[in-house]
Scaffold this active site. Structure first.
Site, PDB file in Angstrom:
ATOM      1  N   ILE A 154      27.879  16.668  53.570  1.00 27.90           N
ATOM      2  CA  ILE A 154      28.616  16.838  52.323  1.00 27.90           C
ATOM      3  C   ILE A 154      27.855  16.064  51.257  1.00 27.90           C
ATOM      4  O   ILE A 154      27.418  14.926  51.492  1.00 27.90           O
ATOM      5  CB  ILE A 154      30.077  16.346  52.441  1.00 27.90           C
ATOM      6  CG1 ILE A 154      30.813  16.545  51.101  1.00 27.90           C
ATOM      7  CG2 ILE A 154      30.174  14.912  52.921  1.00 27.90           C
ATOM      8  CD1 ILE A 154      32.315  16.249  51.178  1.00 27.90           C
ATOM      9  N   SER A 155      27.659  16.673  50.112  1.00 24.98           N
ATOM     10  CA  SER A 155      26.889  16.045  49.043  1.00 24.98           C
ATOM     11  C   SER A 155      27.556  14.761  48.551  1.00 24.98           C
ATOM     12  O   SER A 155      28.756  14.547  48.719  1.00 24.98           O
ATOM     13  CB  SER A 155      26.746  17.004  47.858  1.00 24.98           C
ATOM     14  OG  SER A 155      25.912  18.088  48.173  1.00 24.98           O
TER      15      SER A 155
END
Length: 320
Positions: A154-155
């Site tokens: 996940i960024s």
């Protein structure tokens, strides 16, 4: 990252790998001294290595990690201001209180750094609790990308904020938004909140297990009603092909780096629409693609980034 040697800026590090440079004026060379221990995932940590490298950042000094696990560093601030920011960030990361209050503190920190400039983006990120979209909620509010399994991540929050800012005008109520590589569903949920009512947010993820868990995550979030009424959906498919069913899209976000911009995504972009996509292999740039009313395309580079590759499901599970 475009760099050329210059005596006006230097970086000193214990190992020669990647750093995050952010919130620095684009017209200025960056000068800082940094210490980090970074090493390839396939090797053991190296013994201390002394290295000094000089850089001049010609256009945009931001080197920002997206879906990639790298350490991050901020550009230098005056001593007093830096200490104040460090104190504020520590309070953001480790403060007590409810999950939503910590999520709000994370958003406020991004506002202080100038990453979030829009009240609407801040409002939406405050409403969608990031902890619901991070495995076990651990470290959810730290500005760093995190592993979500299946060789995916996940960024970092600052990347989600940046992409929402870049797409804000194309995420107005009633518009259609497509999130490629939707992972745990966080940005898809944000898109849904931006385009409601009567808009549509679509997530496409090629790992079925992530699709299932992302739907569960969204069901726990403020975007749950959007799933129930059908204005938000997540699908298991090859994101490189987009999702034609609800095209054309006003906004398209791609959460992995493509060697080149997929034609299918350009075709599904609405005239007047905008796509944000990392492009490149070892060296990557975050590209902003705008489709004009006559169907022609303009592309500009926003910043240098580091994302995992946009590839097949099989290649991803093999480790690319």
């Amino acid at each position: 990252m475009n760099t050329t040697p210059s005596p006006s800026a230097s970086v000193s590090a214990s190992a020669p790998y990647n750093f995050l440079f952010s919130s620095c004026p684009a017209s200025r060379a960056l000068s800082l001294t940094a210490t980090a221990t970074l090493f390839p995932s396939h090797s053991s940590p190296p013994s201390s290595v002394s290295l000094t490298t000089s850089f001049s950042f010609l256009q945009n000094p931001n080197f920002i990690t997206g879906n990639s696990l790298f350490h991050s560093m901020q550009c230098p601030l005056r001593k007093g201001r830096r200490k104040k920011r460090e104190k504020e960030d520590n309070e953001t990361r480790f403060c007590s209180g409810s999950s939503m209050s910590r999520n709000k503190a994370m958003v406020e920190s991004l506002q202080r750094y100038g990453v979030i400039r829009s009240n609407k983006v801040a409002e939406v990120m405050e409403s969608i609790d990031r902890a619901l979209f991070v495995p076990n909620g651990a470290g959810a509010y730290i500005d760093s990308p995190m592993s979500i399994g299946y060789n995916a991540t996940i960024s970092a929050p600052h990347m989600h904020a940046m992409c929402l800012q870049l797409l804000e005008k194309n995420l107005q109520p009633g518009m259609h938004a497509l999130d490629i590589g939707s992972g745990t569903g966080y940005l898809t949920a944000c898109f849904g909140m931006m385009v409601r009512p009567e808009g549509r947010a679509v997530g496409v993820e090629h790992i079925p297990e992530l699709v299932s868990s992302s739907i569960e995550n969204i069901q726990k979030s403020a975007a749950a009603q959007l799933l129930k009424d059908g204005s938000l959906s997540v699908h298991a498919a090859d994101g490189r092909k987009g999702w034609p069913e609800f095209a054309p899209y006003d906004a398209i976000h791609v959460g992995a780096a493509a060697p080149e911009i997929p034609q299918a995504l350009i075709d599904q972009l609405k005239p007047g629409g905008r796509m944000v996509i990392p492009v490149g292999n070892m060296f990557q740039d975050l590209k902003v693609v705008d489709k004009k009313s006559d169907g022609s395309i303009s592309v500009h580079t926003e910043t240098s980034v580091r994302y995992v590759p946009l590839t097949s499901r099989e290649a991803q599970l093999r480790g690319y």
